[in-house]
Scaffold this active site. Structure first.
Site, PDB file in Angstrom:
ATOM      1  N   SER A 142       0.811  -1.221   0.000  1.00 55.08           N
ATOM      2  CA  SER A 142       0.000   0.000   0.000  1.00 55.08           C
ATOM      3  C   SER A 142       0.842   1.267   0.000  1.00 55.08           C
ATOM      4  O   SER A 142       0.357   2.334  -0.372  1.00 55.08           O
ATOM      5  CB  SER A 142      -0.952   0.017   1.201  1.00 55.08           C
ATOM      6  OG  SER A 142      -0.237   0.136   2.417  1.00 55.08           O
ATOM      7  N   LYS A 179       0.704   4.453   6.992  1.00 49.65           N
ATOM      8  CA  LYS A 179       0.087   5.321   5.993  1.00 49.65           C
ATOM      9  C   LYS A 179       0.609   6.748   6.166  1.00 49.65           C
ATOM     10  O   LYS A 179       1.246   7.082   7.165  1.00 49.65           O
ATOM     11  CB  LYS A 179      -1.442   5.335   6.132  1.00 49.65           C
ATOM     12  CG  LYS A 179      -2.132   4.012   5.856  1.00 49.65           C
ATOM     13  CD  LYS A 179      -2.081   3.632   4.393  1.00 49.65           C
ATOM     14  CE  LYS A 179      -2.863   2.353   4.113  1.00 49.65           C
ATOM     15  NZ  LYS A 179      -2.183   1.156   4.657  1.00 49.65           N
TER      16      LYS A 179
END
Length: 224
Positions: A142, A179
């Site tokens: 990701s 993230k």
């Protein structure tokens, strides 16, 4: 600054910028960011210097990602030696950092709980601008476009605070994720660096905590 006689002055500037950006943000710069910072006319000029650095063995380029730049272990060691001075002797902080490697994190458990520690690694003191508290094994793709891919070891400084745009380790409910943080007046968003993954919007009342801040990235070949 790393003094490498194999590099031109411009290549040295690019290499220094990469290292400083990784130390500050935990991720390498994009070609566009290199061009803007060093006054190149285009990202293509930055790419030419990156290709030259890769040919000379200073960096590794990972295809398919705008931030796919990695410093080789010997480059990192040279940077560390330059920071430590010509001898490194008498430096009270010269002992290596001993960092726990965190694997999978069980739901609801503290990240640094003993059952999460797979092993410990000795990492050269001063490898990063800020001392990390642990290494977190990255799982998944990701964050690919930030140069962080599956199997990498993310160096993390334990903290509950972070600024917009920084790469964080966050706990959302029972899950722990890496993230990029984006806060507005009304929302908190966790941004992936891969268009195949969705933005995570933290819902009001949803359990959310910042567990740490990315301060660097290493691979097993970079470890002592």
């Amino acid at each position: 600054m790393l003094d490498n006689p194999k590099l031109t002055a411009r290549q040295q500037q690019v290499l220094d910028l990469i290292q400083n950006t990784m130390a500050r943000t935990g991720a390498p710069p994009t070609r566009a960011e290199i061009a803007a910072e060093l006054g190149f006319k285009s990202a293509n000029a930055a790419e030419e210097h990156l290709q030259a650095l890769a040919r000379k063995g200073a960096i590794e380029l990972v295809s398919g990602t705008s931030r796919g730049i990695r410093l080789h272990s010997e480059t990192l060691r040279s940077i560390h030696a330059a920071r430590s001075g010509p001898s490194g002797a008498g430096n009270p902080g010269s002992s290596p950092w001993v960092l726990p490697l965190i694997g999978r994190v069980a739901a609801g458990s503290p990240i640094l709980a003993q059952e999460h520690v797979e092993q410990t690694y000795s990492v050269e003191n001063g490898l990063f601008q800020h001392k990390p508290d642990y290494l977190l094994k990255v799982r998944g793709m990701s964050m690919r476009d930030a140069g962080i891919i599956d199997g990498d070891l993310l160096a993390v400084q334990a903290t509950r605070e972070a600024r917009n745009g920084q790469i964080i380790v966050a706990r959302l409910g029972d899950d722990v994720t890496v993230k990029r943080l984006r806060r507005t007046a009304s929302t908190i968003e966790l941004l992936p660096e891969n268009p195949d993954y969705p933005v995570i919007v933290v819902q009001p009342g949803e359990p959310f905590e910042i567990e740490g801040l990315a301060v660097g990235l290493i691979r097993n070949t970079m470890l002592m």
